[in-house]
Design an enzyme around this catalytic site. Structure first.
Site, PDB file in Angstrom:
ATOM      1  CE  LYS A 112      -4.260  -2.051   1.577  1.00 12.26           C
ATOM      2  NZ  LYS A 112      -3.902  -3.498   1.670  1.00 12.26           N
TER       3      LYS A 112
HETATM    4  C1  LIG Z   1      -4.566  -4.547   1.111  1.00  8.08           C
HETATM    5  C2  LIG Z   1      -3.817  -5.839   1.027  1.00  8.08           C
HETATM    6  C3  LIG Z   1      -4.189  -6.857   0.110  1.00  8.08           C
HETATM    7  C4  LIG Z   1      -5.403  -6.736  -0.792  1.00  8.08           C
HETATM    8  O1  LIG Z   1      -5.243  -5.765  -1.786  1.00  8.08           O
HETATM    9  P1  LIG Z   1      -6.491  -5.221  -2.607  1.00  8.08           P
HETATM   10  O2  LIG Z   1      -5.975  -4.143  -3.467  1.00  8.08           O
HETATM   11  O3  LIG Z   1      -7.474  -4.762  -1.589  1.00  8.08           O
HETATM   12  O4  LIG Z   1      -7.025  -6.378  -3.393  1.00  8.08           O
HETATM   13  C5  LIG Z   1      -3.406  -7.998   0.054  1.00  8.08           C
HETATM   14  N1  LIG Z   1      -2.329  -8.159   0.851  1.00  8.08           N
HETATM   15  C6  LIG Z   1      -1.953  -7.223   1.751  1.00  8.08           C
HETATM   16  C7  LIG Z   1      -0.779  -7.486   2.608  1.00  8.08           C
HETATM   17  C8  LIG Z   1      -2.673  -6.022   1.864  1.00  8.08           C
HETATM   18  O5  LIG Z   1      -2.283  -5.104   2.751  1.00  8.08           O
END
Ligand SMILES: *Cc1c(COP(=O)(O)O)cnc(C)c1O
Length: 463
Positions: A112
């Site tokens: 993120k």
């Molecule tokens: C947010 C997240 C996901 C999922 O990602 P999306 O874009 O919501 O599909 C998967 N793995 C981790 C570690 C995350 O923080």
């Protein structure tokens, strides 16, 4: 470039306004009206570019001159300067013709950071230019909160309030959020669960009259278009590193809100030769059921060892459906109305469109833990639980073994030690820059699950 809503009713917006808008006024999500398209020649001319240089090539058509090229380049450089690895998104080989793309080299150890470091800097740029102040309000089950706080902590024109469910996030996740002691950063530990946090944020966006005059709320979750846009870049980066665009590459993506994998779908539509896009889910498998059997029905939300994918209503799936329904906003509005009652069925054409572009697989906790142990046994490489689901999904539904498979590694294993312990492995060390995390001072406010209390706290703390 114009941005339009998936439900067809809200006004079209330009790039800067779409960044400062959450949901469209008709309840839909914003998407660019048309996508840039890159020829193979153009993509191959980008081979060898630094990540930041490549990001400029991919992102600038979406910004379309609203931010000058020099400013955009500076924003991109700044956004990735805090990453611990100079390749930003390094590839590591885990098997014959199989790689993981390490997207956890950013300040909070999850992918993120790619979008939220960038988003914080874009906010800062636009708000300074407009001499405007805003309030960021968001709910988190763990990773989004810390990445958003890291992205916004240096923004003078932002006060950020992040709600997490009290005592229901991991210690590492809480510490990452609450040890940021900047004046504009506020953590609220809500006496409730994640849904309570999210409902409170949604309700506050709907009626913003509690804010002081001239202030508005801004969204940092993946309904924000700029987040998706920033994530398109690493699909190009991985492909170029493995011989693209002259050969196809496949990607397997651990999926929750469908933001990350949707960025891969956009990369494909923008001209990147992609063979398979694999949607990997945990036991909360609504997307797997939808893609494999046109069964998009809600079930009870389960708590898994891959908590960042414990999601039942996957907001960005609406963006894919808009494409699958030929940009028919009225059809999407109807479909989402149907889904309120618990399930929706895609039309034959739309379902065909989705299955032509995606494969899917589901893994429960026991199977996931086995993969962590197995991959460590064979390679001494430690996968985090989310990434492990992606790796096994790739191995199960892969079609062409001569096509390189890239599994997106979405988090550092030290963030999710429960799964690592269940795999019988030693707890991995936090990276160097975080080794003192547990000694850092924390600051957060525990509040009742009561909207008046929370909004009063926000109002009192806006600078
Ligand atoms: C947010 C997240 C996901 C999922 O990602 P999306 O874009 O919501 O599909 C998967 N793995 C981790 C570690 C995350 O923080």
């Amino acid at each position: 470039m114009k941005y339009i809503s998936t439900r067809g009713e809200a006004p079209a917006l330009n790039f800067e306004d779409v960044v400062l808008t959450g949901l469209a006024s008709d309840g839909g999500l914003y998407l660019p009206e048309t996508l840039p398209n890159f020829s193979k020649e153009e993509i191959s001319s980008w081979a060898g570019l630094r990540y930041e240089e490549l990001a400029f090539k991919v992102i600038s058509p979406f910004v379309d001159g609203e931010i000058s090229d020099d400013d955009l380049k500076a924003i991109i450089e700044k956004s990735y300067a805090s990453f611990r690895h100079t390749a930003i998104a390094p590839l590591v080989q885990t098997d014959h013709n199989e790689w993981v793309l390490e997207l956890f080299q950013g300040p909070t150890l999850a992918f993120k950071d790619f979008a939220l470091q960038f988003l914080g800097n874009i906010f800062d740029h636009i708000l300074k230019k407009r001499d405007q102040k805003v309030v960021v309000m968001g709910a988190t089950s763990g990773d989004t909160g810390s990445a958003a706080i890291e992205g916004c902590r240096h923004c003078d024109n932002i006060d950020i309030f992040i709600l997490h469910p009290h005592q229901r996030v991991s210690d590492v996740q809480r510490k990452q959020m609450t040890s940021v002691l900047a004046d504009n950063v506020h953590n609220i530990a809500l006496e409730g669960n994640f849904d309570d946090c999210q409902n409170m944020v949604k309700e506050s966006f709907r009626d913003q009259s509690f804010l002081p005059d001239g202030r508005q709320l801004v969204a940092v979750n993946s309904i924000n278009w700029a987040r998706i846009m920033a994530q398109v870049v690493y699909y190009f980066y991985a492909s170029l590193a493995l011989g693209g665009p002259h050969r196809k590459i496949s990607f397997s993506v651990p999926t929750g809100n469908f933001g990350d994998i949707f960025a891969g779908f956009l990369a494909k539509k923008m001209g990147l030769p992609i063979d398979q896009l694999i949607v990997a889910t945990n036991a909360n498998d609504i997307l797997h059921r939808c893609i494999s059997a046109n069964d998009h029905s809600k079930k009870e939300l389960l708590h898994s060892l891959s908590p960042s994918m414990d999601i039942m209503v996957s907001s960005n799936f609406e963006r894919l459906l808009f494409d699958a329904y030929g940009s028919d906003g009225a059809a999407i509005a109807q479909l989402m109305e149907d889904f309120k009652s618990g399930s929706m069925v895609l039309s034959d054409d739309a379902f065909k469109n989705v299955t032509e572009n995606f494969d899917s697989y589901r893994l429960d906790d026991d199977a996931m833990v086995k993969i962590i142990a197995d991959v460590f046994d064979k390679t001494e490489y430690l996968l985090d639980p989310h990434t492990a689901i992606g790796v096994e999904a790739a191995r199960q539904v892969r079609k062409n073994h001569d096509v390189p498979m890239v599994c997106l590694a979405t988090a550092h294993p030290a963030k999710f030690d429960e799964a690592i312990a269940k795999a019988g492995l030693q707890h991995p060390q936090l990276p160097h820059h975080m080794s003192d995390l547990f000694e850092r001072e924390e600051r957060y406010q525990v509040l009742n699950d009561d909207i008046a209390t929370v909004q009063k706290f926000i109002k009192e703390n806006i600078r």
